[in-house]
Design an enzyme around this catalytic site. Structure first.
Site, PDB file in Angstrom:
ATOM      1  CE  LYS A 272     122.651  91.765 -47.777  1.00 25.79           C
ATOM      2  NZ  LYS A 272     123.732  91.810 -46.795  1.00 25.79           N
ATOM      3  CD  GLU A 344     119.101  93.895 -42.604  1.00 26.25           C
ATOM      4  OE1 GLU A 344     119.017  92.662 -42.415  1.00 26.25           O
ATOM      5  OE2 GLU A 344     120.136  94.435 -43.011  1.00 26.25           O
ATOM      6  NE  ARG A 346     123.377  95.911 -36.564  1.00 21.60           N
ATOM      7  CZ  ARG A 346     124.690  95.842 -36.751  1.00 21.60           C
ATOM      8  NH1 ARG A 346     125.481  96.729 -36.179  1.00 21.60           N
ATOM      9  NH2 ARG A 346     125.216  94.886 -37.493  1.00 21.60           N
TER      10      ARG A 346
END
Length: 496
Positions: A272, A344, A346
């Site tokens: 990010k 990530e 899930r």
């Protein structure tokens, strides 16, 4: 925590530092205003330019008001009389809670506005006061200690005193559990890695009598939890799985709960930007909500069995981190191709869902700050619900509505399943740009088998960018109340 009590005394005769009375929009008198005969409170409210809209309030000090035992009256706007509800009580007292907790004794007639829903309104009033006065000041060099010692809920003789007292206790238990969930989410990630979250869970379980097992990294590897391990392998702080059991329903099949517990989400190698990481300590908001719900469930003791399996990993970039294109083997053997390491949540939930499905549950509910797509669709106040069982989805949505944590159903659109087909594995962890909340839920569905299941995406309401009616900026603890209400509603019911 303040003492909570119920009284049928005339509101004007109750000794208190503050007497909180509702005003309906108009303005119109709410319960208790007519009982204060020494002053025309409605006229004073009107002369201040107020009309009774939600958010309006006026403190009227007792400067010798005839027959008034309280030191002052706090008039709070409730909105239209026809729309008076338990949640209106929660929000009305929540807005003024920071001022009320500076007083030692507070009395209120607020729950009377809900009429037939008096017990629910009494519970909501307690929740609003306690959650509205919540502050996370652990890292402040100085803080103000609340003075509140007692809350007195006032009602008519016809109310069942035992029912109201039970509601007050439920409100206290649920609010305390939700405040703890807020604390967990608000704690900086440096101080709450997966191992420490597990320690917090273990301490809570010991306190309230839950059975607890913490799965270590070695045990996760032996158990085939490749998603939890894969997401966590880029961090020097190893992952954990928190398993909790509440046994209240004999031999009945349990309700199964899980929540995304990414202790900090940098995005991994699909990293990010800086601003995107600022609030990523909140990416374990789903895990915190499950822990808070389990705490309340254990104290309230419903006649139903509940199991929770909460995965926690830290998603960090390093030489050992998973890479785009890697394949993970999950609990039960299904494989997923990781095309974006920032999808990530899930991956770790997949392991927990597969594990829970093995336990023969009557239903599975997961909560997660999973997708920005859900937030785009529903905004910051609603959570999204997607599932494989319409009755379960409906029941969970109804619980959210009942406790003032509303959600909205999104379609589990079957044609989108092909968007997460992988060329080299059973499934891939991202689809195309559009419909991201749906494809994420379709990914999770792969791991629940034929068990009734609902996914709650709390990306919008889990962490507030500005203060609301009964929460400051930061963690909200949503959907603790929804989960507790659902479990309580299932107590003593037959399996599906």
């Amino acid at each position: 925590m303040p003492t909570l009590s119920f009284s049928t005394k005339n509101p004007a005769s109750v000794p208190a530092d503050v007497l909180v009375l509702p005003v309906f929009e108009g303005p119109e008198r709410g319960p208790g205003i007519r009982d204060v005969e020494g002053i025309d409170l409605l006229a004073v409210f009107r002369e201040a330019g107020l009309t009774g809209k939600p958010g309006e309030s006026l403190l009227v000090p007792n400067t010798g008001i005839d027959g008034l035992a309280a030191r002052g009256v706090f008039l709070v706007g409730l909105g239209r009389r026809a729309q008076a509800s338990p949640d209106a009580c929660r929000r009305a007292i929540g807005r003024v809670a920071p001022r009320l907790v500076k007083q030692a004794r507070v009395a209120t007639t607020l729950p009377q506005v809900a009429r037939r829903a008096a017990a629910d309104a009494a519970q909501a009033t307690v929740e609003g006061l306690l959650l509205g006065s919540y502050r996370f000041d652990r890292y402040k060099s100085s803080s103000e200690t609340p003075r509140l010692e007692e809350l007195v809920v006032l009602g008519p003789d016809r109310w069942s005193a035992s029912a109201i007292r039970g509601a007050l206790r439920r409100g206290e238990v649920v609010a305390e559990a939700q405040a703890w969930a807020r604390d967990l989410v608000n704690t900086p990630a440096l101080d709450l890695p997966p191992a420490e979250l597990a320690n917090q869970a273990k301490g809570m379980a010991r306190e309230v009598g839950l059975t607890c097992k913490i799965w270590t990294e070695a045990e996760l590897e032996k158990g085939g939890f490749g998603g939890i391990l894969g997401v966590g392998q880029g961090s020097v702080r190893p992952p954990r799985l928190i398993e909790l059991w509440y046994q209240g329903g004999g031999r009945g099949a349990p309700i199964a709960l899980t929540g995304k517990g990414v202790a900090f989400d940098s995005g991994g190698l699909s990293i990010k930007d800086a601003s995107g990481m600022e609030t990523m300590k909140c990416d374990m908001g789903g895990a915190a909500s499950i822990l808070g719900a389990m705490k309340a469930i254990a104290v309230l003791k419903p006649k139903v069995n509940v199991i929770a399996a909460i995965p926690s990993s830290e998603n960090m970039p390093s030489g050992s981190a998973i890479r785009p294109g890697d394949v993970l083997r999950h609990r039960g053997g299904k494989t997923s191709e990781v095309l974006n390491t920032d999808a990530e949540g899930r991956l770790i939930l997949a392991d927990a869902l597969a594990f829970l499905a093995e336990q023969g549950p009557r239903a599975i509910i997961d909560t997660a700050t999973l997708t920005g797509a859900c937030m785009v669709a529903l905004g910051e106040e609603l959570w999204g619900a997607l599932g494989n069982d319409r009755r379960l989805v409906r029941d969970v949505l109804a619980s959210g509505e009942a406790v003032g944590e509303p959600g909205w159903e999104l379609p589990l659109h079957e044609p989108y399943r092909k968007l997460i087909d992988s060329d080299i594995a059973d499934i891939k962890n991202i689809g195309k740009r559009w419909g991201g909340a749906i494809t994420a839920a379709l990914f999770l569905r792969e791991f629940v088998g034929d068990v009734p299941w609902v996914h709650i995406d709390i990306a919008g309401p889990a962490f507030a960018q500005k203060a609301g009616d009964y929460w400051p900026k930061g963690a909200t603890g949503i959907p603790v109340r929804t989960l507790v209400h659902y479990v309580l509603s299932q107590a003593g019911t037959s399996q599906r």
